[in-house]
Design an enzyme around this catalytic site. Structure first.
Site, PDB file in Angstrom:
ATOM      1  N   ASP A   9       0.872  -1.153  -0.259  1.00 52.74           N
ATOM      2  CA  ASP A   9      -0.095   0.168  -0.105  1.00 52.74           C
ATOM      3  C   ASP A   9       0.817   1.210   0.099  1.00 52.74           C
ATOM      4  O   ASP A   9       1.660   1.434   0.842  1.00 52.74           O
ATOM      5  CB  ASP A   9      -0.868   0.054   1.201  1.00 52.74           C
ATOM      6  N   ASP A 108      -3.733   2.556  -5.421  1.00 57.78           N
ATOM      7  CA  ASP A 108      -2.357   1.999  -4.715  1.00 57.78           C
ATOM      8  C   ASP A 108      -2.064   0.945  -3.924  1.00 57.78           C
ATOM      9  O   ASP A 108      -1.282   1.225  -2.975  1.00 57.78           O
ATOM     10  CB  ASP A 108      -2.249   3.560  -3.647  1.00 57.78           C
ATOM     11  N   GLU A 109      -2.949  -0.083  -4.087  1.00 60.01           N
ATOM     12  CA  GLU A 109      -2.746  -1.105  -3.562  1.00 60.01           C
ATOM     13  C   GLU A 109      -2.716  -2.277  -4.310  1.00 60.01           C
ATOM     14  O   GLU A 109      -3.464  -2.471  -5.144  1.00 60.01           O
ATOM     15  CB  GLU A 109      -4.079  -1.401  -2.502  1.00 60.01           C
TER      16      GLU A 109
HETATM   17  N1  DCP Z   1      -8.815   8.553  -2.333  1.00 60.43           N
HETATM   18  C1  DCP Z   1      -9.655   9.558  -2.714  1.00 60.43           C
HETATM   19  N2  DCP Z   1     -10.926   9.693  -1.927  1.00 60.43           N
HETATM   20  C2  DCP Z   1     -10.925   9.035  -0.611  1.00 60.43           C
HETATM   21  C3  DCP Z   1     -10.000   8.243  -0.475  1.00 60.43           C
HETATM   22  C4  DCP Z   1      -8.881   7.732  -1.241  1.00 60.43           C
HETATM   23  O1  DCP Z   1      -9.519  10.165  -3.982  1.00 60.43           O
HETATM   24  N3  DCP Z   1     -11.917   9.313  -0.122  1.00 60.43           N
HETATM   25  C5  DCP Z   1      -7.452   8.569  -3.234  1.00 60.43           C
HETATM   26  C6  DCP Z   1      -6.349   9.192  -2.721  1.00 60.43           C
HETATM   27  C7  DCP Z   1      -5.369   8.501  -2.023  1.00 60.43           C
HETATM   28  C8  DCP Z   1      -5.639   6.977  -2.883  1.00 60.43           C
HETATM   29  O2  DCP Z   1      -6.917   7.180  -3.102  1.00 60.43           O
HETATM   30  O3  DCP Z   1      -3.935   8.998  -2.104  1.00 60.43           O
HETATM   31  C9  DCP Z   1      -5.390   6.001  -1.923  1.00 60.43           C
HETATM   32  O4  DCP Z   1      -6.271   5.881  -0.714  1.00 60.43           O
HETATM   33  P1  DCP Z   1      -5.746   5.601   0.979  1.00 60.43           P
HETATM   34  O5  DCP Z   1      -6.954   5.269   1.397  1.00 60.43           O
HETATM   35  O6  DCP Z   1      -4.736   4.282   0.613  1.00 60.43           O
HETATM   36  O7  DCP Z   1      -5.202   6.672   1.221  1.00 60.43           O
HETATM   37  P2  DCP Z   1      -3.616   7.109   1.237  1.00 60.43           P
HETATM   38  O8  DCP Z   1      -2.822   6.696   0.264  1.00 60.43           O
HETATM   39  O9  DCP Z   1      -3.869   8.668   0.993  1.00 60.43           O
HETATM   40  O10 DCP Z   1      -3.188   7.173   2.742  1.00 60.43           O
HETATM   41  P3  DCP Z   1      -2.532   6.142   3.654  1.00 60.43           P
HETATM   42  O11 DCP Z   1      -1.058   6.485   3.728  1.00 60.43           O
HETATM   43  O12 DCP Z   1      -3.306   5.968   4.893  1.00 60.43           O
HETATM   44  O13 DCP Z   1      -2.565   4.635   2.703  1.00 60.43           O
HETATM   45 CA    CA Z   2      -2.543   4.222   0.518  1.00 59.32          CA
HETATM   46 CA    CA Z   3      -5.096   2.164  -0.113  1.00 54.25          CA
END
Ligand code: DCP
Ligand code: CA
Ligand code: CA
Length: 363
Positions: A9, A108-109
């Site tokens: 992730d 991203d996963e």
């Molecule tokens: N995303 C989005 N709207 C949301 C949740 C996520 O557009 N409500 C997009 C932006 C994030 C990406 O998907 O960067 C990946 O989601 P994650 O939940 O994995 O969040 P992050 O990568 O930002 O944070 P983490 O470090 O907790 O994985």
């Molecule tokens: Ca993420």
């Molecule tokens: Ca994610």
């Protein structure tokens, strides 16, 4: 041979991409936002770096609220979806090059079954995970968190607890000790609703959940979910990883905080789901030729609208078209209140090899 699975992730993905692109951002709060139009600040936060999270800012929050919480010296940036998709593809290619079975979970996963590659050896899997982290960093400048476990659920939870820039392995014999102290919400599939039901039963941790009689579990959750939870917390979950078939359509729906007939409120939520659906669409290499609006009313009626769009229509234009549909739905019925709202992309076309369409690019 013992199954060995990695879960990868990317850390605060969209925001981290912006930091890599402009390293001076690394010392300040960064939020990447989907601006839904109309007023300057309407829209939602997609991703926040860790400095921004310290102020309580998180994905899904309105831009207005995020701006109130953040100090003056913060970066509030628009999403650059095509850039994130390109980087996501690079990361997935790197992961694929390790030779396991790769199941892409989202932009991203990914889950990677490396059983054959490492011959069931967990120490070898740990080294592979460490190499993968380094290769991802070398190719993109991004950190990720990786979990290693005997199944994808344990691997995902291990990745989650190790964030950011983490690497955590849970061996088969360690699974129950690892899971039991964690809150029930740590488990994928346990959302706030399930958490609440369990809490009312006096169950807060996965250990307490494990101590529950299976029959009780089944009564509360139904067979499918009960079996999943039961197998995971007992450490016997062993689902095979298969690559995902390409989607026929991509849709996403969300429940509003309160029923509304305010177009801007609805657009706020739509901006959130559209960006998520668009990310999924693009990371699978598709462009849509049809755009649909889904509205579920306060009286639980489902209304839909659909229109043809040019494949590669940008995020801004997509939201403008949806706004017209929302206005039309409201215009048809002055007593209508929206409870849930969603978007559907269909008529998907594969973006051919190197053709770089300007899909969902920033304007
Ligand atoms: N995303 C989005 N709207 C949301 C949740 C996520 O557009 N409500 C997009 C932006 C994030 C990406 O998907 O960067 C990946 O989601 P994650 O939940 O994995 O969040 P992050 O990568 O930002 O944070 P983490 O470090 O907790 O994985
Ligand atoms: Ca993420
Ligand atoms: Ca994610």
């Amino acid at each position: 041979m013992a199954r060995v699975v990695l879960f990868v992730d990317l850390d605060y993905f969209f925001a981290q991409v912006e930091e890599v692109n402009n390293p001076s951002l690394k010392t300040m709060p960064v939020v990447v936002c989907v601006f839904s139009g109309r007023t300057m600040d309407s829209g939602v936060v997609s991703s926040a770096n860790y400095l921004a999270r310290r102020y309580g800012v998180k994905a899904g929050m309105s831009i207005k609220l995020a701006k109130r919480l953040l100090p003056q010296e913060s970066a509030v940036l628009p999403v650059r979806m095509s850039r994130y998709v390109e980087i996501s593809r690079t990361v997935m290619d790197v992961l694929r090059s390790f030779g396991g079975v790769l199941r892409v979970e989202s932009i991203d996963e990914a889950v990677m079954d490396v059983t054959r590659v490492v011959g069931g050896d967990f120490d070898a899997a740990y080294r592979l995970a460490s190499d993968a982290k380094r290769r991802v960093f070398d190719e993109t400048g991004l950190t990720c968190s990786v979990g290693v476990g005997p199944n994808w659920v344990v691997a995902k939870v291990a990745a989650d607890v190790s964030k950011p820039n983490g690497l955590k392995m849970v061996r088969p014999e360690e699974v129950t000790d690892f899971l039991h102290p964690l809150a029930v919400k740590a488990l994928p599939g346990v959302g706030s609703k399930t958490e609440k039901i369990l809490s009312e039963m006096g169950i807060k941790t996965l250990g307490e959940l494990d101590a529950l009689n299976y029959e009780v579990l089944e009564k509360v959750f139904g067979t499918k979910k009960a079996l999943f939870i039961h197998q995971v917390v007992k450490g016997v979950f062993d689902e095979a990883i298969v690559e995902r078939p390409p989607p026929k359509q991509v849709s996403k729906i969300i429940t509003l905080k309160r029923n509304t007939r305010d177009v801007d409120d609805v657009m706020q939520s739509l901006a959130n789901v559209v960006s998520q659906a668009a990310a999924k669409l693009e990371s699978n290499g598709y462009a849509a030729s049809k755009l649909g609006l889904i509205v579920i009313t306060s009286t639980i009626r489902t209304l839909t609208r659909q229109t043809e769009i040019r494949p590669g229509t940008g995020l801004d234009e997509t939201l403008r078209i949806l706004r017209r549909m929302v206005e039309e739905v409201f215009g048809d019925d002055e007593n209508l209140y929206v409870r849930r709202v969603g978007v559907r992309f269909s008529g998907l076309q594969k973006l051919s090899g190197q053709t770089k369409l300007n899909v969902f690019t920033e304007s």
